[in-house]
Design an enzyme around this catalytic site. Structure first.
Site, PDB file in Angstrom:
ATOM      1  N   SER A 178       0.836  -1.196   0.000  1.00 29.35           N
ATOM      2  CA  SER A 178       0.000   0.000   0.000  1.00 29.35           C
ATOM      3  C   SER A 178       0.880   1.260   0.000  1.00 29.35           C
ATOM      4  O   SER A 178       1.744   1.402  -0.862  1.00 29.35           O
ATOM      5  CB  SER A 178      -0.966  -0.033   1.190  1.00 29.35           C
ATOM      6  OG  SER A 178      -1.962   0.947   1.061  1.00 29.35           O
ATOM      7  N   ASP A 410      -8.984  -4.822  -6.171  1.00 30.36           N
ATOM      8  CA  ASP A 410      -8.546  -3.720  -5.314  1.00 30.36           C
ATOM      9  C   ASP A 410      -8.717  -2.376  -6.016  1.00 30.36           C
ATOM     10  O   ASP A 410      -8.072  -2.130  -7.042  1.00 30.36           O
ATOM     11  CB  ASP A 410      -7.077  -3.928  -4.937  1.00 30.36           C
ATOM     12  CG  ASP A 410      -6.547  -2.850  -4.008  1.00 30.36           C
ATOM     13  OD1 ASP A 410      -7.366  -2.114  -3.428  1.00 30.36           O
ATOM     14  OD2 ASP A 410      -5.317  -2.760  -3.861  1.00 30.36           O
ATOM     15  N   HIS A 436      -6.306  -5.956  -1.734  1.00 32.09           N
ATOM     16  CA  HIS A 436      -5.130  -5.164  -1.401  1.00 32.09           C
ATOM     17  C   HIS A 436      -4.030  -6.053  -0.816  1.00 32.09           C
ATOM     18  O   HIS A 436      -4.236  -6.744   0.177  1.00 32.09           O
ATOM     19  CB  HIS A 436      -5.551  -4.120  -0.368  1.00 32.09           C
ATOM     20  CG  HIS A 436      -4.758  -2.857  -0.393  1.00 32.09           C
ATOM     21  ND1 HIS A 436      -4.525  -2.131  -1.534  1.00 32.09           N
ATOM     22  CD2 HIS A 436      -4.147  -2.164   0.610  1.00 32.09           C
ATOM     23  CE1 HIS A 436      -3.821  -1.048  -1.241  1.00 32.09           C
ATOM     24  NE2 HIS A 436      -3.574  -1.057   0.057  1.00 32.09           N
TER      25      HIS A 436
END
Length: 489
Positions: A178, A410, A436
Site C-alpha cells: 500500500s 482492489d 489489497h
C-alpha cells in the site's frame, strides 16, 4: 542453503550481543485500531521493540534535533554472515511488530534477516508530544525515505560491528504494501545503491487529485446486481437523511458524525472495504438478497456496516469525524490525523464520486475533501499532487529492479503501476476476492489475519503463480547484487 562452518558459534555470539542492543521504551501511545491493523499479537514474527536515534530534518544543515524511532528484527532464518536483509517498511499506522505474512516464507527460502522500521510520527516514533499543524512539517514521504536510508546504514554498520568486520555489505531487499509499497518503490528509485531491489505490493505510487477510478473499480468488482443495490441504498439513505438525519445515523451506529459529508464518506468506505480486503460476498450477498426479496435495503446495509465494518473489521466511527481529526493531542488514535495530513499535503487520493454511475454519494466530492483539509489543519494546506508526481514519476517511475503486484478487485490498483516496463515487472492477481496486498497477505483479510494464506483466495493458483514470479525476481536481483560485490573485491 549452505551454512558456514562457523555458523553455530557466530550465531550464539550474535544473539548474546543482540540481547543487549535496545533503547528503553518511551511509550507515548499504544497500538491503534485502523484499517491495516493486525488482529492478534500471534500474527507477528516478533514484537520485541528496539530503538535508534533518528534525524528530525534530513534537509536542514542547521537543525540537529533527533528523535527515537522504533524498529524490529527477526533473525530466526538468517544465514550468517552473508545472508540477505529484508527491510519491511511500516506505513501509516502504529508498527507493533513484524507481521507474519508471506515475508516469513521468503525469509526462510533466502536465509534472510527481516528488519522493520516504524514510520516517523506514527505509533511510538513521534518527535513531538503535540500534533499541531506546525509540528507536522517534518511528516512527509521524503523525510520517511531518508529515515529508511539512515536506518539501513545504521543497521548494516551495527551488524558489521557485531561480526567484527568492516566495509562489508549484506544484500538488502525492500518490501512494502500500500503506502509502504509506494515507499518501497520510491526507496529503490531514490537510493538504488542501498538495495538490490524492491517489492511494491499494491503500491500507490500515483498521487491523484480526483480519484474517480477508485469508485469505478468498486462498481466493477461488485458486479451489476450488487452495484445496483448499493446505488439504490445510497439514494434511500440520502432521502431519509433529509428528514430524519439523527435516526438514520444512529441506525448505522454513527450518530457522532454530525457532518453529513463525514457520514457519507463513512458509508462509502464501509462498502469499499469488502472489495479492498477480499470479502465481497459479505457485502453483496445480503444486499442482493434484500433487493430481490423487497426487504428494506437501508436496514440490510446498516446490519452489514455494524456487524462487518465496525464489528469484525474493527473500524472506529471516530476515524471519520473531523472533530476527532482536529485533536492535536498524542493518543493511540493519532494515526488518523497523521495520515490525513499526508493526504492533504502530498498525495490526495481524493475518492470522489464519478459524474455518472457512482456507488457513493455525490456529496463526497472535491469540495468536501478540500474543506476537510482546511478545517482540520488550517489555511494553506492542500495536496500538491503535481509536485509529488514530478518528484517520484507516478506510474511512469523511472526505476529499476522493482516488482509491482496488485489484486484485481482492489480499487487502489489504479494508483499503482499496472503495466510492466524494462526491469520493472508488474503483475495483477485475478480472482473473485483478490484485494489489497494479496501477494503478501493472501485472502481474505478481514477480520484481519495476515499470515499470507492463499488457499482461501478463489483462485489460489493465480496467487501462487505471481508469488513464484516475485520469488524469481528476488532471486535474480539478489544474485546480481552478490556477483557485483564479489567482482568489486
Amino acid at each position: 542453503m549452505r551454512l558456514f562452518s562457523t555458523n553455530t558459534v557466530i550465531w550464539v555470539l550474535f544473539l548474546l550481543v543482540l540481547s543487549t542492543f535496545s533503547y528503553q521504551n518511551h511509550a507515548f501511545v499504544s497500538s491503534r485500531i485502523m484499517l491495516n491493523r493486525l488482529s492478534q499479537s500471534s500474527n507477528y514474527l516478533t514484537d520485541k521493540e528496539l530503538w535508534f536515534s533518528q534525524t528530525l530534518d534530513h534537509f536542514s544543515p542547521f537543525d540537529h534535533r533527533r528523535f527515537q524511532q522504533r524498529y524490529y528484527e527477526f533473525l530466526d532464518q538468517f544465514r550468517l554472515p552473508d545472508g540477505p536483509i529484508f527491510l519491511k517498511i511500516c506505513g501509516e499506522s502504529s508498527c507493533n511488530g513484524i507481521a507474519n505474512d508471506y515475508i516469513s516464507v521468503l525469509a526462510k527460502k533466502f536465509g534472510a534477516a527481516v528488519v522493520s522500521l516504524e514510520h516517523r510520527y506514527y505509533g511510538k516514533s513521534s518527535p513531538f508530544n503535540s500534533l499541531k499543524t506546525e509540528n507536522l512539517r517534518y511528516l512527509s514521504s521524503k523525510q520517511a525515505l531518508y529515515d529508511l536510508a539512515v536506518f539501513r546504514q545504521y543497521y548494516q554498520e551495527s551488524l558489521n560491528l557485531k561480526l567484527n568486520r568492516s566495509n562489508v555489505e549484506n544484500p538488502w531487499f525492500v518490501f512494502g504494501v500500500s503506502y509502504s509499497g509506494a515507499l518501497s518503490a520510491w526507496f529503490r528509485l531514490k537510493f538504488p545503491h542501498l538495495t538490490c531491489g524492491s517489492l511494491a505490493s499494491s503500491a500507490v505510487v500515483l498521487a491523484v487529485y480526483n480519484f474517480t477510478e477508485f469508485d469505478q473499480q468498486v462498481g466493477d468488482s461488485a458486479g451489476a446486481e450488487c452495484k445496483a443495490a448499493l446505488q439504490e441504498t445510497n439514494q434511500l439513505v440520502e432521502q431519509r437523511l433529509a428528514t430524519e438525519g439523527k435516526t438514520v445515523k444512529t441506525l448505522f451506529g454513527a450518530a457522532e458524525l454530525e457532518n453529513d459529508g463525514d457520514f457519507f464518506y463513512f458509508l462509502a468506505d464501509a462498502a469499499v472495504m469488502a472489495f479492498q480486503y477480499g470479502n465481497p460476498d459479505e457485502l453483496c450477498s445480503p444486499l442482493v438478497q434484500a433487493k430481490k426479496a423487497g426487504d428494506n435495503l437501508v436496514e440490510a446495509y446498516a446490519k452489514y456496516v455494524k456487524e462487518y465494518f465496525l464489528g469484525g473489521f474493527g473500524v472506529g466511527v471516530q476515524t471519520y469525524n473531523q472533530k476527532h481529526l482536529k485533536n492535536t493531542a498524542l493518543t493511540q488514535d493519532s494515526g488518523d490525523r497523521l495520515w490525513w495530513f499526508q493526504v492533504c499535503t502530498e498525495v490526495a487520493y481524493f475518492q470522489v464520486a464519478p459524474l455518472n454511475d457512482s456507488v457513493r454519494s455525490k456529496k463526497v466530492d472535491t469540495s468536501y475533501h478540500l474543506d476537510l483539509c482546511k478545517n482540520v489543519f488550517g489555511e494553506g494546506i492542500y495536496p500538491d499532487v503535481t509536485a509529488t508526481n514530478i518528484y517520484y514519476g507516478g506510474t511512469k517511475i523511472a526505476g529499476s529492479k522493482i516488482v509491482f503486484a496488485n489484486g484485481s478487485q482492489d480499487p487502489w490498483r489504479h494508483a499503482s503501476k499496472q503495466i510492466s516496463s524494462t526491469d520493472m515487472p508488474s503483475y495483477v492477481i485475478s480472482c473473485h476476492n483478490c484485494g489489497h496486498g494479496t501477494d503478501m497477505r493472501g485472502c481474505p483479510q478481514a477480520p484481519l489475519s495476515l499470515e499470507g494464506d492463499a488457499q482461501k483466495c478463489s483462485s489460489p493458483d493465480a496467487v501462487h503463480k505471481v508469488r513464484q514470479q516475485i520469488t524469481e525476481n528476488i532471486d535474480l536481483w539478489l544474485s546480481q547484487c552478490q556477483n557485483l560485490a564479489r567482482n568489486s573485491l
